[in-house]
Design a protein around this motif. Structure first.
Motif, PDB file in Angstrom:
ATOM      1  N   ASN A 199       0.802  -1.221   0.000  1.00  0.00           N
ATOM      2  CA  ASN A 199       0.000   0.000   0.000  1.00  0.00           C
ATOM      3  C   ASN A 199       0.840   1.279   0.000  1.00  0.00           C
ATOM      4  N   GLY A 232       1.702  -2.726   4.138  1.00  0.00           N
ATOM      5  CA  GLY A 232       0.708  -3.413   3.333  1.00  0.00           C
ATOM      6  C   GLY A 232      -0.153  -4.353   4.140  1.00  0.00           C
ATOM      7  N   ARG A 271      -2.281  -5.819   9.022  1.00  0.00           N
ATOM      8  CA  ARG A 271      -1.564  -4.673   8.445  1.00  0.00           C
ATOM      9  C   ARG A 271      -0.138  -4.699   8.980  1.00  0.00           C
ATOM     10  N   ASP A 328      -0.559   5.021   6.493  1.00  0.00           N
ATOM     11  CA  ASP A 328       0.363   4.192   5.721  1.00  0.00           C
ATOM     12  C   ASP A 328       1.633   4.966   5.388  1.00  0.00           C
ATOM     13  N   THR A 354       2.474   6.556  -1.709  1.00  0.00           N
ATOM     14  CA  THR A 354       1.334   5.778  -1.239  1.00  0.00           C
ATOM     15  C   THR A 354       0.371   5.506  -2.375  1.00  0.00           C
ATOM     16  N   GLY A 409      -0.763   2.289  -3.521  1.00  0.00           N
ATOM     17  CA  GLY A 409      -0.709   1.066  -4.305  1.00  0.00           C
ATOM     18  C   GLY A 409      -0.201   1.339  -5.705  1.00  0.00           C
TER      19      GLY A 409
END
Length: 344
Positions: A38, A69, A86, A119, A339, A341
């Motif tokens: 991610n 991720g 996570r 993230d 970030t 993906g």
């Protein structure tokens, strides 16, 4: 799956220096997690590997050593994680990296991602935290329990290049260990950055370190963490280290190191390479899982903070080249993260 890699060691402003391609999904070893990536960050090691070498590779190489991720599959011996967890990690030097949709990574070098961080904030932390933690608490033999020492008994660490990714977390961990932190910065923005992360005293690594540190009333320091140009600072470090003190370096020397300069002081010198445990499959490899979980706790408890400074979105070849350019410029404070993906 999609991935981003290179097959030639080209300048980063070349459109083919990093490119997207399709490849097969990773096959899982018994202790592997399959992670849907991610967020990733770019470190100096990414630059070094991309630039080093000659000729054209037979197939594209996927690099990337920081990721956050979600676990989507597990090997049959996995016991630390489950699907849906996570996670965050810095990966292995020997395996395909995190610049891809999915990555296989050994569970023993993976931590549970900090609950209270985004993230992007979490992706900034794995490689640098492992490096700083191992340098301070394994190589220098420090302990967080030292907090609370009387001022007269307080020991001092010199961190050379405090504004980078490793330096920014090392300052914070050294403060948790009760140390007085002297660090280096050469620009007003980097000096402001290191003070914001807890540095007590800032000196300029582009000027003579010995005279600057002696001028502030410090004859010797107990510890030195060298994060930039070991060749340029070796003589200064040998002069500044206290008898029986410890020097740890993460940078590669280009000329022989004269250890005789430490002989009369009984000085200790060691290297720190975060990849050693996974590279050699050491018996204590799982310690990186434990360290990352400890770092996550400290982040969630707000005892330390993320060193994120630049965020790009989404993960694609254009933004990855841009992140490489920022890091390769050599004036980065904190970390650069991408970030969203992998999106083609």
């Amino acid at each position: 799956m999609k991935a981003i890699g290179f097959d030639e060691h080209l300048p980063i402003d070349d459109g083919n220096s990093l490119f997207e391609f399709n490849t097969s999904m990773p096959k899982l070893a018994p202790h592997d997690l399959l992670v849907k990536v991610n967020a990733i960050s770019v470190n100096p090691v990414d630059i070094g590997v991309r630039k080093a070498g000659r000729g054209k590779l037979t197939k594209p190489k996927i690099i990337g050593w920081d990721a956050v991720g979600t676990v989507v599959d597990v090997g049959y011996k996995v016991g630390l994680f489950k699907k849906g967890d996570r996670v965050y990690y810095a990966g292995s030097f020997k395996r395909p990296g995190s610049d891809a949709e999915y990555q296989a990574v050994d569970e023993r070098i993976v931590g549970n991602a900090p609950d209270k961080l985004s993230d992007a904030e979490a992706a900034a932390m794995p490689l640098t935290s492992l490096t700083a933690y191992e340098a301070l608490f394994e190589q220098m033999k420090l302990a967080i329990s030292n907090v609370g020492e009387s001022r007269s008994a307080q020991k001092t660490i010199l961190i050379i290049n405090g504004a980078g990714g490793v330096g920014s977390i090392a300052i914070q961990l050294a403060k948790l260990a009760g140390l007085q932190v002297i660090t280096t910065a050469s620009r007003p923005e980097s000096e402001k950055w290191v003070k914001n992360y807890g540095a007590d005293i800032v000196v300029n690594h582009r000027k003579d370190l010995v005279s600057q540190i002696r001028k502030i009333g410090v004859q010797y320091v107990d510890y030195i963490l060298e994060l930039n140009d070991i060749d340029g600072h070796w003589d200064e470090m040998c002069e500044l280290i206290k008898p029986a003190g410890r020097i740890v370096s993460v940078t590669e020397n280009k000329r022989p190191i004269n250890l005789r300069k430490l002989m009369k002081k009984r000085g200790h010198f060691s290297w720190e390479w975060m990849y050693s445990k996974s590279y050699y499959q050491t018996d204590d490899m799982k310690s990186q899982h434990d360290i990352l979980n400890r770092i996550a706790e400290l982040l969630d408890e707000r005892k330390i903070k993320s060193t994120l400074n630049h965020t790009l979105k989404p993960i694609n070849e254009e933004n990855l080249r841009k992140a490489h350019q920022i890091v390769e410029g050599g004036h980065t404070t904190g970390k650069v993260v991408i970030t969203g993906g992998l999106i083609g």
